[in-house]
Scaffold this active site. Structure first.
Site, short mmCIF file in Angstrom:
data_model
loop_
_atom_site.label_atom_id
_atom_site.label_comp_id
_atom_site.label_asym_id
_atom_site.label_seq_id
_atom_site.Cartn_x
_atom_site.Cartn_y
_atom_site.Cartn_z
N LYS A 4 -6.29 3.71 8.97
CA LYS A 4 -5.51 4.86 8.43
C LYS A 4 -5.96 6.11 8.25
CE LYS A 4 -3.14 1.44 5.26
NZ LYS A 4 -2.85 1.03 3.66
N SER A 11 0.91 -1.31 -0.15
CA SER A 11 0.01 -0.01 0.02
C SER A 11 0.98 1.28 -0.02
CB SER A 11 -1.05 0.06 1.17
OG SER A 11 -0.29 0.10 2.39
#
Length: 804
Positions: free
Chosen positions: A727, A684
């Protein structure tokens, strides 16, 4: 006591090495001579004066010894008798004459001729010597009385001598000493010194005999006691039988308890067989203890006892809301479970797995479930467990065997339907003793756990009514078959508003009570103070450190109260934004947003770890070189591959970036992710790595208030990522204003709290061109127009309202 001057004489005579025996002077010893050299030496001695020198070998297994293989001190003996045996060996009887020292040896006619030196001490008369002789004689007489290996009359007659040398040699020859100990005695020429050494050895042997007598007496008393108990028990049984009262022994009590326990037919059969075997054993049998323990464990397990389950949904919801703030999805799943219990008469047990960062309330949630359902709660910590026997137990063939932790937890709960929390299930590991996660598969499988079999009990036990709850920080360490058996419920980190509310409702009252203060009288926490603690002293997904800092403040106030600086009648301590810094001193973290700056070669990514979401700073620098790409920061294989893919994407589009052809051939590029001691991996960070490298090459700054996450392909496409909620929580905690996300993750937005979505500008991108247009401070000429007119970018800002 000084000895008289000794006289030394030398003589040459035949020599014979002997094995496993030391011949003392004044001692008659028979032995068999078989070696050729020894036979020749013996025959030479018989042909002359019948004297021969005997020396003991160092190694008895040596069949052909040399002069170096025997002790230097031996005994000159006289051959009293000799008899030739049919097998060619000679049996001899010798009498020791005097000890001698070997000076030299030569081989003549196939045997050893030795030059020996003898030492003779004259007789002396001294009162101290007489006292020593008397004491040693008395000690030896005592030893002979206590020892069963020596004839009393013979030994006493043998030591009735006045010569100290002869006395010491006679006693030394009859003591149970090793060959080396006897050789040491033989090498002591001074009779007074030798007699003193004999006295010391006698004292040691007398102590050994005393210990032997003590041990034998104890064993005898125990045997007599066991026999007495057995006899009396049999007497009592016979008397009770004669009186018609019947027998009520411990075995009858065991049978009664087995009948009332409600155990399965197989378990009952095994328990009764064990009682029968125990009844036929002697009372003091070691096997009896094993059988007693086994029967006790069978009876202590809850075969039929059950907690009365509370199925009132309103009460359960009330308990869960009182104990925990937020966590709506978890609460909803628990209420669904209770609803099913009301509709189905015999439902299967549930197996849930709470996954989330530390401090979000996974363990305490299990306790609340038990309280809401009226069940007993037991907790089993699996962190560090690496032995399959911890789950299934040891077989009874092992000494000290016990059931596994599952059965032990059932015994502790005392009911068939407790809530069993398997804490830290992701921290288990396997070694040569087995894999505990494999053993858990049977425990956590609703189709199998109704017949769970522990190795120790060796009977089936029903676990189907147990409510199992596992907790974990991450799932990738769990085997796929084990994970498949559990319903995973993710518990994400808390927002700042949620943490503030949790502190108000639970943490503050708990810590104030722990230190003995009174809320509202001694201390008062204000909301601005709580928020400052959250922002500048605890950046975490959970609330564990927040509770710790609140407790720290409470202890400081308690110290002031005890010292008298703040008496209870004085004004209470107010914990607000100003006083927090007085209590906790220097903030651990800067104010969110203050460290976010526009920089060249630096981009901010978002990562998801077992501790929750966090920011990932990626730094890039350029140096003269030969096209080498260096990656540091303890990056995993996947993350390194992402960096190489990013570099390939930039090289493939060098023209669009305004870079000369072959630009990379004269440059070395170093990509570093700080906090190098912490392992990092995953795809990611792809767009973050690409943005940082592109910024360093184009000399264009990356916006410091923008964070990004997404996997990048070689063609520049941005792919979906996981852990979106965690996140975005991390981005909000650190003061990020704008986040770039893959277009494919737009479907995950409902899981993100509304206040987080309102505080962040979320931009969904499909290509790397979109990312660079939005992340760079200035546009790159070869890319699409900058920044908010990019056609492929969807913007969600301030509650799903498009940004202007």
């Amino acid at each position: 006591m000084p000895s008289a001057i000794a006289a030394k004489t030398s003589a040459r005579m035949p020599m014979m090495p002997i094995r496993d025996v030391v011949i003392f002077p004044h001692m008659m010893s028979p032995f068999v001579v078989g070696r050729a050299a020894s036979v020749k030496a013996l025959e030479a001695s018989l042909a002359h004066d019948k004297k021969i020198f005997l020396a003991t070998q160092h190694d008895a297994s040596d069949n052909d010894p040399t002069p170096a293989d025997v002790y230097a001190v031996g005994t000159v003996v006289s051959i009293v008798q000799s008899l030739k045996l049919p097998d060619g060996n000679i049996k001899v009887l010798v009498e020791g004459l005097e000890r001698a020292t070997l000076r030299s040896v030569r081989i003549e006619d196939g045997f050893m001729q030795a030059l020996v030196e003898t030492t003779r001490f004259p007789e002396i008369s001294d009162p101290d010597l007489e006292s020593l002789v008397s004491r040693v004689t008395a000690s030896f007489e005592q030893y002979v009385k206590q020892s069963q290996s020596l004839n009393y009359e013979t030994m006493i007659a043998a030591v009735r001598v006045d010569d100290p040398g002869k006395l010491s040699d006679t006693i030394g020859a009859n003591l149970p000493l090793s060959v080396s100990q006897k050789q040491d005695l033989l090498e002591i020429f001074d009779p007074l010194e030798r007699l003193g050494r004999i006295g010391e050895l006698l004292d040691i042997e007398l102590e050994k005999l005393a210990v032997d007598r003590t041990v034998q007496g104890r064993v005898k008393r125990q045997m007599e006691k066991a026999q007495k108990e057995y006899y009396l028990n049999e007497k009592i049984k016979a008397i009770q039988k004669e009186l018609g009262r019947g027998e009520r022994s411990e075995f009858d009590e065991y049978r009664r308890r087995i009948d009332e326990s409600g155990m399965s037919a197989d378990a009952r059969k095994k328990a009764l067989a064990e009682v029968q075997k125990l009844e036929n054993m002697p009372p003091m049998s070691a096997e009896g203890t094993v059988s007693h323990n086994y029967i006790d464990w069978l009876l202590s397990v809850p075969w039929k006892a059950k907690s009365r389950e509370i199925r009132d949904l309103a009460n359960a919801e009330k308990v869960l809301n009182a104990d925990h703030y937020s966590l709506e999805k978890v609460k909803e799943r628990i209420l669904e479970f209770l609803a099913v219990r009301r509709l189905v008469s015999r439902p299967q047990g549930s197996i849930l797995c709470f996954v989330g960062p530390p401090g979000v309330g996974k363990t305490s949630l299990g306790k609340s479930i038990a309280r809401a359902t009226g069940r007993k709660f037991v907790r089993l910590s699996l962190g560090g467990v690496r032995d399959e026997a911890e789950i299934r137990g040891h077989r009874r063939t092992y000494i000290g065997a016990l059931p596994g932790q599952i059965i032990q937890m059932m015994k502790k709960a005392g009911t068939r339907n407790p809530v069993v929390m398997l804490d830290e299930v992701d921290k288990m590991s396997a070694d040569f003793r087995g894999d505990p996660s494999a053993a858990l598969m049977e425990v956590l499988d609703p189709e199998q756990n109704s017949a769970f079999q522990d190795h120790y009990l060796d009977v089936e036990f029903d676990l189907s009514q147990v409510f199992f709850i596992a907790t974990a920080n991450v799932l990738h360490t769990l085997p796929a078959p084990l994970l498949d058996r559990m319903e995973v419920i993710r518990i994400s980190g808390y927002t700042e508003d949620e943490k503030t509310e949790i502190a108000k409702r639970h943490l503050i009252a708990k810590q104030i009570k722990n230190v003995g203060l009174k809320q509202g009288k001694d201390i008062d926490f204000r909301e601005d103070g709580i928020r400052l603690i959250i922002e500048q002293y605890t950046r975490e997904a959970g609330v564990r450190n927040l509770e710790r800092e609140i407790g720290n403040i409470c202890r400081k106030v308690a110290l002031e109260v005890v010292r008298g600086k703040k008496p209870r009648r004085a004004k209470k301590a107010i914990v607000n934004a100003k006083s927090v810094k007085q209590f906790l001193k220097v903030p651990k973290y800067r104010e969110p947003g203050t460290e976010l700056k526009h920089e060249i070669g630096t981009a901010i990514g978002l990562a998801w770890t077992e501790l929750g979401g966090t920011l990932l700073h990626v730094e890039t620098t350029l140096m003269d070189g030969q096209g080498k790409l260096t990656l540091t920061g303890k990056l995993g294989d996947v993350m390194q591959e992402s960096a190489r893919a990013a570099m390939s994407y930039i090289r493939s589009r060098s023209g669009a970036f305004g870079l000369p052809k072959g630009f990379y051939q004269n440059l070395d590029i170093h990509v570093h992710v700080p906090e190098g001691a912490i392992p990092k991996d995953g795809p990611s960070a792809g767009i973050t790595l690409t943005a940082a490298i592109a910024s360093a090459l184009t000399k264009v700054q990356v916006r410091g208030d923008v964070a990004m996450t997404g996997e990048v392909t070689l063609r520049g496409k941005v792919l979906a990522i996981g852990g979106l909620k965690e996140k975005l929580l991390a981005a909000s905690r650190h003061g990020i204003k704008e986040v770039l996300l893959p277009k494919e993750n737009e479907k995950d937005l409902p899981d993100v709290p509304e206040n987080i979505r309102e505080n962040l500008t979320l931009r969904f991108v499909e290509t790397m061109d979109d990312v660079l247009d939005l992340a760079f401070v200035e546009p790159i000429a070869g890319l699409s127009k900058h920044p908010f007119t990019a056609g492929g970018v969807q913007v969600i800002q301030h509650g799903d309202r498009p940004a202007v």
